[in-house]
Design an enzyme around this catalytic site. Sequence first.
Site, PDB file in Angstrom:
ATOM      1  N   ALA A  63       0.867  -1.173   0.000  1.00  0.00           N
ATOM      2  CA  ALA A  63       0.000   0.000   0.000  1.00  0.00           C
ATOM      3  C   ALA A  63       0.907   1.226   0.000  1.00  0.00           C
ATOM      4  O   ALA A  63       2.072   1.154   0.409  1.00  0.00           O
ATOM      5  CB  ALA A  63      -0.884  -0.022   1.233  1.00  0.00           C
ATOM      6  N   GLY A 108       0.738  -4.890   1.016  1.00  0.00           N
ATOM      7  CA  GLY A 108      -0.451  -5.014   0.170  1.00  0.00           C
ATOM      8  C   GLY A 108      -0.198  -5.824  -1.098  1.00  0.00           C
ATOM      9  O   GLY A 108      -1.136  -6.374  -1.680  1.00  0.00           O
ATOM     10  N   GLU A 111      -0.493  -9.305  -0.028  1.00  0.00           N
ATOM     11  CA  GLU A 111      -1.913  -9.498   0.306  1.00  0.00           C
ATOM     12  C   GLU A 111      -2.779  -9.642  -0.943  1.00  0.00           C
ATOM     13  O   GLU A 111      -3.683 -10.484  -0.985  1.00  0.00           O
ATOM     14  CB  GLU A 111      -2.390  -8.324   1.173  1.00  0.00           C
ATOM     15  CG  GLU A 111      -1.765  -8.370   2.565  1.00  0.00           C
ATOM     16  CD  GLU A 111      -1.955  -7.099   3.356  1.00  0.00           C
ATOM     17  OE1 GLU A 111      -1.703  -6.000   2.812  1.00  0.00           O
ATOM     18  OE2 GLU A 111      -2.368  -7.181   4.526  1.00  0.00           O
ATOM     19  N   GLU A 131       4.788  -4.685   7.572  1.00  0.00           N
ATOM     20  CA  GLU A 131       4.029  -3.641   8.265  1.00  0.00           C
ATOM     21  C   GLU A 131       4.465  -3.389   9.701  1.00  0.00           C
ATOM     22  O   GLU A 131       4.489  -2.240  10.155  1.00  0.00           O
ATOM     23  CB  GLU A 131       2.526  -3.972   8.245  1.00  0.00           C
ATOM     24  CG  GLU A 131       1.866  -3.790   6.884  1.00  0.00           C
ATOM     25  CD  GLU A 131       1.945  -5.035   6.009  1.00  0.00           C
ATOM     26  OE1 GLU A 131       2.699  -5.966   6.348  1.00  0.00           O
ATOM     27  OE2 GLU A 131       1.244  -5.082   4.985  1.00  0.00           O
TER      28      GLU A 131
HETATM   29  N1  CAA Z   1       4.548   3.118  -1.038  1.00  0.00           N
HETATM   30  C1  CAA Z   1       4.913   4.250  -1.685  1.00  0.00           C
HETATM   31  N2  CAA Z   1       6.005   4.338  -2.469  1.00  0.00           N
HETATM   32  C2  CAA Z   1       6.752   3.230  -2.598  1.00  0.00           C
HETATM   33  C3  CAA Z   1       6.429   2.028  -1.962  1.00  0.00           C
HETATM   34  C4  CAA Z   1       5.261   1.983  -1.165  1.00  0.00           C
HETATM   35  N3  CAA Z   1       4.853   0.872  -0.545  1.00  0.00           N
HETATM   36  N4  CAA Z   1       7.387   1.118  -2.270  1.00  0.00           N
HETATM   37  C5  CAA Z   1       8.266   1.745  -3.084  1.00  0.00           C
HETATM   38  N5  CAA Z   1       7.894   3.016  -3.281  1.00  0.00           N
HETATM   39  C6  CAA Z   1       8.579   4.033  -4.082  1.00  0.00           C
HETATM   40  C7  CAA Z   1       9.804   4.598  -3.350  1.00  0.00           C
HETATM   41  O1  CAA Z   1       9.417   5.585  -2.422  1.00  0.00           O
HETATM   42  C8  CAA Z   1      10.603   5.115  -4.501  1.00  0.00           C
HETATM   43  O2  CAA Z   1      10.062   6.351  -4.909  1.00  0.00           O
HETATM   44  P1  CAA Z   1      11.048   7.610  -5.246  1.00  0.00           P
HETATM   45  O3  CAA Z   1      11.838   7.130  -6.430  1.00  0.00           O
HETATM   46  O4  CAA Z   1      10.093   8.705  -5.574  1.00  0.00           O
HETATM   47  O5  CAA Z   1      11.890   7.826  -4.035  1.00  0.00           O
HETATM   48  C9  CAA Z   1      10.330   4.132  -5.616  1.00  0.00           C
HETATM   49  O6  CAA Z   1       9.130   3.453  -5.250  1.00  0.00           O
HETATM   50  C10 CAA Z   1      11.423   3.088  -5.768  1.00  0.00           C
HETATM   51  O7  CAA Z   1      11.613   2.478  -4.504  1.00  0.00           O
HETATM   52  P2  CAA Z   1      13.058   2.364  -3.811  1.00  0.00           P
HETATM   53  O8  CAA Z   1      13.959   3.480  -4.216  1.00  0.00           O
HETATM   54  O9  CAA Z   1      12.840   2.165  -2.337  1.00  0.00           O
HETATM   55  O10 CAA Z   1      13.578   1.004  -4.487  1.00  0.00           O
HETATM   56  P3  CAA Z   1      14.604  -0.041  -3.874  1.00  0.00           P
HETATM   57  O11 CAA Z   1      14.963  -0.970  -4.975  1.00  0.00           O
HETATM   58  O12 CAA Z   1      15.707   0.635  -3.153  1.00  0.00           O
HETATM   59  O13 CAA Z   1      13.760  -0.852  -2.766  1.00  0.00           O
HETATM   60  C11 CAA Z   1      11.818  -1.982  -1.914  1.00  0.00           C
HETATM   61  C12 CAA Z   1      12.664  -1.626  -3.158  1.00  0.00           C
HETATM   62  C13 CAA Z   1      12.642  -2.924  -1.010  1.00  0.00           C
HETATM   63  C14 CAA Z   1      10.557  -2.697  -2.384  1.00  0.00           C
HETATM   64  C15 CAA Z   1      11.483  -0.697  -1.139  1.00  0.00           C
HETATM   65  O14 CAA Z   1      10.918   0.244  -2.050  1.00  0.00           O
HETATM   66  C16 CAA Z   1      10.494  -0.890  -0.028  1.00  0.00           C
HETATM   67  O15 CAA Z   1      10.867  -1.398   1.028  1.00  0.00           O
HETATM   68  N6  CAA Z   1       9.231  -0.481  -0.245  1.00  0.00           N
HETATM   69  C17 CAA Z   1       8.212  -0.530   0.760  1.00  0.00           C
HETATM   70  C18 CAA Z   1       7.726  -1.949   1.004  1.00  0.00           C
HETATM   71  C19 CAA Z   1       6.720  -1.980   2.115  1.00  0.00           C
HETATM   72  O16 CAA Z   1       7.033  -1.698   3.260  1.00  0.00           O
HETATM   73  N7  CAA Z   1       5.475  -2.353   1.799  1.00  0.00           N
HETATM   74  C20 CAA Z   1       4.410  -2.429   2.758  1.00  0.00           C
HETATM   75  C21 CAA Z   1       3.629  -1.169   2.760  1.00  0.00           C
HETATM   76  S1  CAA Z   1       2.470  -1.111   4.091  1.00  0.00           S
HETATM   77  C22 CAA Z   1       1.119  -1.970   3.547  1.00  0.00           C
HETATM   78  O17 CAA Z   1       1.097  -2.539   2.477  1.00  0.00           O
HETATM   79  C23 CAA Z   1      -0.023  -1.922   4.502  1.00  0.00           C
HETATM   80  C24 CAA Z   1      -1.142  -2.841   4.187  1.00  0.00           C
HETATM   81  O18 CAA Z   1      -1.118  -4.024   4.456  1.00  0.00           O
HETATM   82  C25 CAA Z   1      -2.374  -2.312   3.621  1.00  0.00           C
END
Ligand code: CAA
Length: 258
Positions: A63, A108, A111, A131
């Site tokens: 998400a 998400g 999920e 999360e």
């Molecule tokens: N939300 C918003 N933006 C996201 C995102 C997310 N979940 N995941 C990645 N992005 C964005 C980053 O912010 C980045 O944007 P910018 O270029 O504008 O900075 C772009 O995507 C590329 O990401 P990274 O630079 O971080 O890429 P990376 O290769 O270094 O890392 C990754 C990849 C390990 C997937 C890392 O992006 C990451 O950890 N993302 C978040 C994963 C996460 O925690 N997901 C769970 C979200 S909470 C949820 O889902 C709640 C629920 O159950 C409803």
Amino acid sequence: MEYITYEAEGQIGIITINRPKALNALNSTVLDELDKTLDGVDLESIRCLILTGAGEKSFVAGADIGEMSSLTKAEGEAFGKKGNDVFRKIETFPIPVIAAVNGFALGGGCEISMSCDIRICSENAVFGQPEAGLGITPGFGGTQRLARIVGTGKAKEMIYGARNIKAEEAYRIGLVNNVYPADELMAAAKKLATTIARNAPIAVRNCKRAINEGMQVDMDQAIAIEEKLFGDCFESHDQREGMAAFLEKRKVEAFLNK
Ligand code: CAA
């Protein structure tokens, strides 16, 4: 649509979440568009869906953390409901949905894949529920579906520890059915979808309902659900044709979804 593309290839529909700059993260617009896309699927002609993500790196990275960062308790709950409603629509969609997981399937993303009937993935896929490390619980069904798919012990280990797992481990614990080289994943998804689409559509739909609904109740109720759905297939053109073809030692001419 801004973030979703949909293509029909014969009897297969392919939904692609297309927001690669944010690794296909699910914001409210993506969820709304996904919901509308599902509503628009032509169930007369389409017999199986494939859900995937755009690009080579990510299926869905979760998400949208930016959108969630300033939500109030009430808004957080509403956002959870929004995602859950769409994912439940996928889970209960009349025809099977295959998740072709082409990279990160976090939060998400994990999920939404679990709301699909079958998951297959590329060798670079990463699954997880990060999360707890962000100060929240999984909010789009992760606490419920991961435990049901891989068992509570493994789900708790992954969720409490916010521990991501690679494709090989996802395969070992039964989270995915198969792992493919990245450039073979979509072909494999289409082959699987074609195999499903070849079978009698009413029967396949009833099988989906029998398994999904039966898993939620005790065995006596589950068997009663199966009996109804089994009986429902009879007198259909496709039941008559399927059985006649067997008895006449010939191939089925066509299943007509009636
Ligand atoms: N939300 C918003 N933006 C996201 C995102 C997310 N979940 N995941 C990645 N992005 C964005 C980053 O912010 C980045 O944007 P910018 O270029 O504008 O900075 C772009 O995507 C590329 O990401 P990274 O630079 O971080 O890429 P990376 O290769 O270094 O890392 C990754 C990849 C390990 C997937 C890392 O992006 C990451 O950890 N993302 C978040 C994963 C996460 O925690 N997901 C769970 C979200 S909470 C949820 O889902 C709640 C629920 O159950 C409803």
